[in-house]
Design a protein around this motif. Structure first.
Motif, PDB file in Angstrom:
ATOM      1  N   THR A 253       0.855  -1.346   0.009  1.00  0.00           N
ATOM      2  CA  THR A 253       0.130   0.120  -0.092  1.00  0.00           C
ATOM      3  C   THR A 253       0.698   1.223   0.009  1.00  0.00           C
ATOM      4  O   THR A 253       1.939   1.461   0.716  1.00  0.00           O
ATOM      5  CB  THR A 253      -1.014  -0.056   1.384  1.00  0.00           C
ATOM      6  OG1 THR A 253       0.015  -0.366   2.368  1.00  0.00           O
ATOM      7  CG2 THR A 253      -2.176  -0.826   1.176  1.00  0.00           C
ATOM      8  N   GLN A 254       0.455   2.209  -0.710  1.00  0.00           N
ATOM      9  CA  GLN A 254       1.319   3.523  -0.973  1.00  0.00           C
ATOM     10  C   GLN A 254       1.227   4.237   0.351  1.00  0.00           C
ATOM     11  O   GLN A 254       0.199   4.276   0.878  1.00  0.00           O
ATOM     12  CB  GLN A 254       0.640   4.230  -2.052  1.00  0.00           C
ATOM     13  CG  GLN A 254       1.894   5.337  -2.317  1.00  0.00           C
ATOM     14  CD  GLN A 254       1.099   6.195  -3.475  1.00  0.00           C
ATOM     15  OE1 GLN A 254       0.408   5.903  -4.279  1.00  0.00           O
ATOM     16  NE2 GLN A 254       1.744   7.576  -3.486  1.00  0.00           N
ATOM     17  N   GLU A 255       2.434   4.344   0.995  1.00  0.00           N
ATOM     18  CA  GLU A 255       2.368   4.887   2.429  1.00  0.00           C
ATOM     19  C   GLU A 255       3.838   5.746   2.528  1.00  0.00           C
ATOM     20  O   GLU A 255       4.794   5.719   1.715  1.00  0.00           O
ATOM     21  CB  GLU A 255       2.021   3.879   3.506  1.00  0.00           C
ATOM     22  CG  GLU A 255       3.515   2.893   3.578  1.00  0.00           C
ATOM     23  CD  GLU A 255       2.952   1.922   4.511  1.00  0.00           C
ATOM     24  OE1 GLU A 255       2.183   1.875   5.362  1.00  0.00           O
ATOM     25  OE2 GLU A 255       4.143   0.797   4.477  1.00  0.00           O
ATOM     26  N   THR A 256       3.787   6.479   3.536  1.00  0.00           N
ATOM     27  CA  THR A 256       5.030   7.227   4.158  1.00  0.00           C
ATOM     28  C   THR A 256       5.695   6.252   5.058  1.00  0.00           C
ATOM     29  O   THR A 256       5.151   5.872   6.152  1.00  0.00           O
ATOM     30  CB  THR A 256       4.806   8.529   4.673  1.00  0.00           C
ATOM     31  OG1 THR A 256       3.932   9.041   3.516  1.00  0.00           O
ATOM     32  CG2 THR A 256       5.863   9.457   4.767  1.00  0.00           C
ATOM     33  N   ARG A 257       7.074   5.977   4.907  1.00  0.00           N
ATOM     34  CA  ARG A 257       7.867   5.179   6.149  1.00  0.00           C
ATOM     35  C   ARG A 257       8.981   6.189   6.500  1.00  0.00           C
ATOM     36  O   ARG A 257       9.390   7.002   6.087  1.00  0.00           O
ATOM     37  CB  ARG A 257       7.864   4.050   5.331  1.00  0.00           C
ATOM     38  CG  ARG A 257       6.954   3.269   4.986  1.00  0.00           C
ATOM     39  CD  ARG A 257       7.509   1.755   4.198  1.00  0.00           C
ATOM     40  NE  ARG A 257       7.997   1.062   5.232  1.00  0.00           N
ATOM     41  CZ  ARG A 257       7.140  -0.066   6.054  1.00  0.00           C
ATOM     42  NH1 ARG A 257       5.810  -0.059   6.031  1.00  0.00           N
ATOM     43  NH2 ARG A 257       7.729  -0.890   6.913  1.00  0.00           N
ATOM     44  N   LEU A 258       9.317   5.579   7.789  1.00  0.00           N
ATOM     45  CA  LEU A 258      10.532   6.276   8.216  1.00  0.00           C
ATOM     46  C   LEU A 258      11.378   5.218   8.529  1.00  0.00           C
ATOM     47  O   LEU A 258      11.169   3.990   8.302  1.00  0.00           O
ATOM     48  CB  LEU A 258      10.233   6.493   9.895  1.00  0.00           C
ATOM     49  CG  LEU A 258       9.490   7.731  10.400  1.00  0.00           C
ATOM     50  CD1 LEU A 258       9.339   8.016  11.695  1.00  0.00           C
ATOM     51  CD2 LEU A 258      10.224   8.982   9.855  1.00  0.00           C
ATOM     52  N   TYR A 259      12.967   5.751   8.407  1.00  0.00           N
ATOM     53  CA  TYR A 259      13.850   4.611   8.332  1.00  0.00           C
ATOM     54  C   TYR A 259      14.549   4.878   9.894  1.00  0.00           C
ATOM     55  O   TYR A 259      14.796   6.018  10.404  1.00  0.00           O
ATOM     56  CB  TYR A 259      15.257   4.993   7.585  1.00  0.00           C
ATOM     57  CG  TYR A 259      16.171   3.934   7.520  1.00  0.00           C
ATOM     58  CD1 TYR A 259      16.008   2.585   7.470  1.00  0.00           C
ATOM     59  CD2 TYR A 259      17.423   4.537   7.976  1.00  0.00           C
ATOM     60  CE1 TYR A 259      17.136   1.733   7.526  1.00  0.00           C
ATOM     61  CE2 TYR A 259      18.554   3.423   8.107  1.00  0.00           C
ATOM     62  CZ  TYR A 259      18.118   2.169   7.889  1.00  0.00           C
ATOM     63  OH  TYR A 259      19.519   1.572   8.228  1.00  0.00           O
ATOM     64  N   ASP A 260      14.538   3.750  10.477  1.00  0.00           N
ATOM     65  CA  ASP A 260      15.252   3.693  11.888  1.00  0.00           C
ATOM     66  C   ASP A 260      16.682   3.198  11.798  1.00  0.00           C
ATOM     67  O   ASP A 260      16.761   1.980  11.515  1.00  0.00           O
ATOM     68  CB  ASP A 260      14.406   2.698  12.946  1.00  0.00           C
ATOM     69  CG  ASP A 260      14.631   2.675  14.177  1.00  0.00           C
ATOM     70  OD1 ASP A 260      16.136   2.612  14.567  1.00  0.00           O
ATOM     71  OD2 ASP A 260      14.031   2.232  15.114  1.00  0.00           O
ATOM     72  N   SER A 261      17.533   3.930  12.001  1.00  0.00           N
ATOM     73  CA  SER A 261      19.094   3.667  11.749  1.00  0.00           C
ATOM     74  C   SER A 261      19.271   2.807  12.804  1.00  0.00           C
ATOM     75  O   SER A 261      20.423   2.075  12.654  1.00  0.00           O
ATOM     76  CB  SER A 261      19.897   4.966  11.511  1.00  0.00           C
ATOM     77  OG  SER A 261      19.566   5.828  12.704  1.00  0.00           O
ATOM     78  N   ASP A 262      18.996   2.533  13.911  1.00  0.00           N
ATOM     79  CA  ASP A 262      19.410   1.803  15.108  1.00  0.00           C
ATOM     80  C   ASP A 262      18.899   0.412  14.731  1.00  0.00           C
ATOM     81  O   ASP A 262      19.748  -0.543  14.929  1.00  0.00           O
ATOM     82  CB  ASP A 262      18.708   2.391  16.563  1.00  0.00           C
ATOM     83  CG  ASP A 262      19.378   3.665  16.693  1.00  0.00           C
ATOM     84  OD1 ASP A 262      20.323   3.930  16.514  1.00  0.00           O
ATOM     85  OD2 ASP A 262      18.577   4.235  17.671  1.00  0.00           O
ATOM     86  N   LYS A 263      17.666   0.323  14.386  1.00  0.00           N
ATOM     87  CA  LYS A 263      17.330  -1.063  14.061  1.00  0.00           C
ATOM     88  C   LYS A 263      17.527  -1.712  12.693  1.00  0.00           C
ATOM     89  O   LYS A 263      17.406  -2.703  12.067  1.00  0.00           O
ATOM     90  CB  LYS A 263      15.713  -0.997  14.094  1.00  0.00           C
ATOM     91  CG  LYS A 263      15.300  -0.839  15.720  1.00  0.00           C
ATOM     92  CD  LYS A 263      13.832  -1.594  16.212  1.00  0.00           C
ATOM     93  CE  LYS A 263      13.685  -1.439  17.492  1.00  0.00           C
ATOM     94  NZ  LYS A 263      12.602  -0.624  17.879  1.00  0.00           N
ATOM     95  N   GLY A 264      18.102  -0.717  11.670  1.00  0.00           N
ATOM     96  CA  GLY A 264      18.299  -0.727  10.249  1.00  0.00           C
ATOM     97  C   GLY A 264      16.881  -1.178   9.581  1.00  0.00           C
ATOM     98  O   GLY A 264      16.797  -2.196   8.768  1.00  0.00           O
TER      99      GLY A 264
END
Ligand code: ADP
Ligand code: MG
Length: 323
Positions: A253-264
Motif C-alpha cells: 500500500t502506498q504509504e510514508t515510512r521512516l527509516y530507523d537507523s538503530d534497528k536498520g
C-alpha cells in the motif's frame, strides 16, 4: 544495467525516485529578513512572518530565486519564466502558518538531467522532473523534557529547493551516486552547502519493485534520510521488505515510512496523502514570479565550471601519451 534482486519466486527490479530538499544559501529566509545562520539558540531567528502571525505579509527574497535559477541551469533544466507560489495546507505543530508556501503547478524549474558516475567509468542519465522553491518548517524537540515537547522556529521559513527526480534509478548504488553528484553540483554552484548531517540537504526515497518489464509497482516513500549511508540501507531494506510482502501474497500500500537507523528497518508512519488532500491554491499574498530571459542568460553566463566539465578536462589532461 543494474542487477536484479532475487526473491523466492524469481527476479525483481528495484525502482527508485528521489526528492531532495536542499537549503538555499542565503542570509535571510525565503519571505522574511530573519537570519538563517546555523547553530543559534532556539527561537532567536524568528520574525513575525516566520511565526505565522495573522496579517503578516511574505516578501520574496530575490537571492533565493537567483540561487534556484542558477541551480536549474546547472542541471541543464528548463527555466520557467513564469511560475507561481501555492499554499500547501497541512498541520505540523512546528509550522505555525498552517500551510507551507511552495510551488505546485508551475515550478520555477522544469525538466533537467543529472549524469551519475557508476563503477568502471560507466555513467547514466537520471531525469529531473522539477525543482521548486518552498519554505522549511520549524523543529519539534522531544527529548528535553519528560512530558513536554519543545518547538524551535529558527528553521521556520528558511528557503528550500525541492529537486524531484523521475523514477530512473535501479539500485541503492545508483541512488547514492545521484545524491553524490547532485550534492557536488549544488556545492560548485554555491546554492546549498550540502551538509546532510546539519540537515541542509535531506532526501526522501520513493521505492517500488516490479517484475522486469512490468509496469511500475506501488511505491513507498521513506522520509528524511540524512546521510548517503542511511539512504542505501533504507532502500535495500525496503526493497527486501516489499519483495517478501508480495511473494507471500500480500500487496504494497502506498504509504510514508521512516527509516530507523538503530534497528536498520523502515516503519510505517502514515498512509500516503494525495495532492488533493493538501488543497493547493495560489497564494493570494504573493504575485506570480516573472523572470526576464536576459536575467536568466546572465546567470547562465556566470556559472562556474561544473563537476562533469571538470572531470572531462582532468581526463583530457591525464590521458596517457602513446610513445
Ligand atoms: P509526492 O508529493 O506524492 O511525493 P512527487 O511528484 O513530489 O509526489 O514525487 C514523486 C516521486 O516518486 C518522484 O521522485 C518519482 O520519481 C517517484 N516515483 C513515482 N512513481 C514511482 C514508483 N512507482 N516507484 C518509485 N518511485 C516512484
Ligand atoms: Mg513526496
Amino acid at each position: 544495467m543494474a542487477e536484479l534482486l532475487k526473491g523466492q519466486t524469481g527476479e525483481w527490479e528495484l525502482v527508485i525516485g528521489l526528492e531532495v530538499h536542499a537549503q538555499i544559501v542565503a542570509k535571510a529566509k525565503l519571505f522574511s529578513g530573519a537570519s538563517t545562520e546555523f547553530g543559534a539558540e532556539p527561537n532567536q531567528q524568528v520574525s513575525l512572518v516566520d511565526a505565522g502571525m495573522p496579517g503578516m505579509l511574505p516578501v520574496l527574497n530575490d537571492e533565493a530565486v537567483r540561487q534556484a535559477v542558477r541551480t536549474g541551469l546547472a542541471l541543464n533544466a528548463k527555466i520557467n519564466l513564469h511560475s507561481i507560489f501555492a499554499r500547501k495546507n497541512f498541520f505540523y505543530p512546528d509550522m505555525p502558518q498552517g500551510y507551507q508556501i511552495s510551488q505546485y503547478e508551475l515550478p520555477v524549474v522544469g525538466e533537467g538531467e543529472i549524469e551519475i558516475d557508476l563503477p568502471d567509468d560507466a555513467v547514466k542519465n537520471v531525469r529531473v522532473e522539477r525543482l521548486h522553491i518552498e519554505q522549511d518548517a520549524g523543529k519539534s524537540i522531544h527529548d528535553q523534557h519528560p512530558a513536554k515537547s519543545m518547538i524551535d522556529l529558527n528553521r521556520s521559513g528558511v528557503a528550500l529547493m525541492e529537486i524531484v527526480s523521475h523514477p530512473d534509478m535501479r539500485s541503492a548504488e545508483e541512488a547514492a551516486a545521484y545524491v553524490t553528484k547532485l550534492r557536488a553540483i549544488l556545492r560548485y554552484v554555491g546554492s546549498c552547502d550540502g551538509n546532510m548531517q546539519e540537515g541542509s540537504m535531506r532526501c526522501d526515497a520513493n521505492v517500488s519493485v516490479r517484475r522486469p518489464g512490468d509496469e511500475l509497482g506501488t511505491r513507498c516513500e521513506i522520509k528524511n534520510l540524512n546521510s548517503i549511508r542511511f539512504l542505501r540501507q533504507a532502500i535495500d531494506f525496503e526493497a527486501a521488505r516489499q519483495i517478501d510482502v508480495i511473494e507471500e501474497g500480500g500487496t504494497i500500500t502506498q504509504e510514508t515510512r521512516l527509516y530507523d537507523s538503530d534497528k536498520g528497518e523502515t516503519r510505517s508512519m502514515r498512509s500516503k496523502e494525495d495532492a488533493h488532500d493538501y488543497r493547493y491554491f495560489p497564494d493570494p499574498d504573493l504575485l506570480p514570479l516573472d523572470l526576464d530571459q536576459a536575467y536568466v542568460d546572465a546567470l547562465k553566463a556566470e556559472l562556474p565550471e561544473l563537476p562533469d566539465a571538470k572531470k572531462a578536462s582532468l581526463r583530457r589532461r591525464t590521458r596517457p601519451v602513446a610513445l
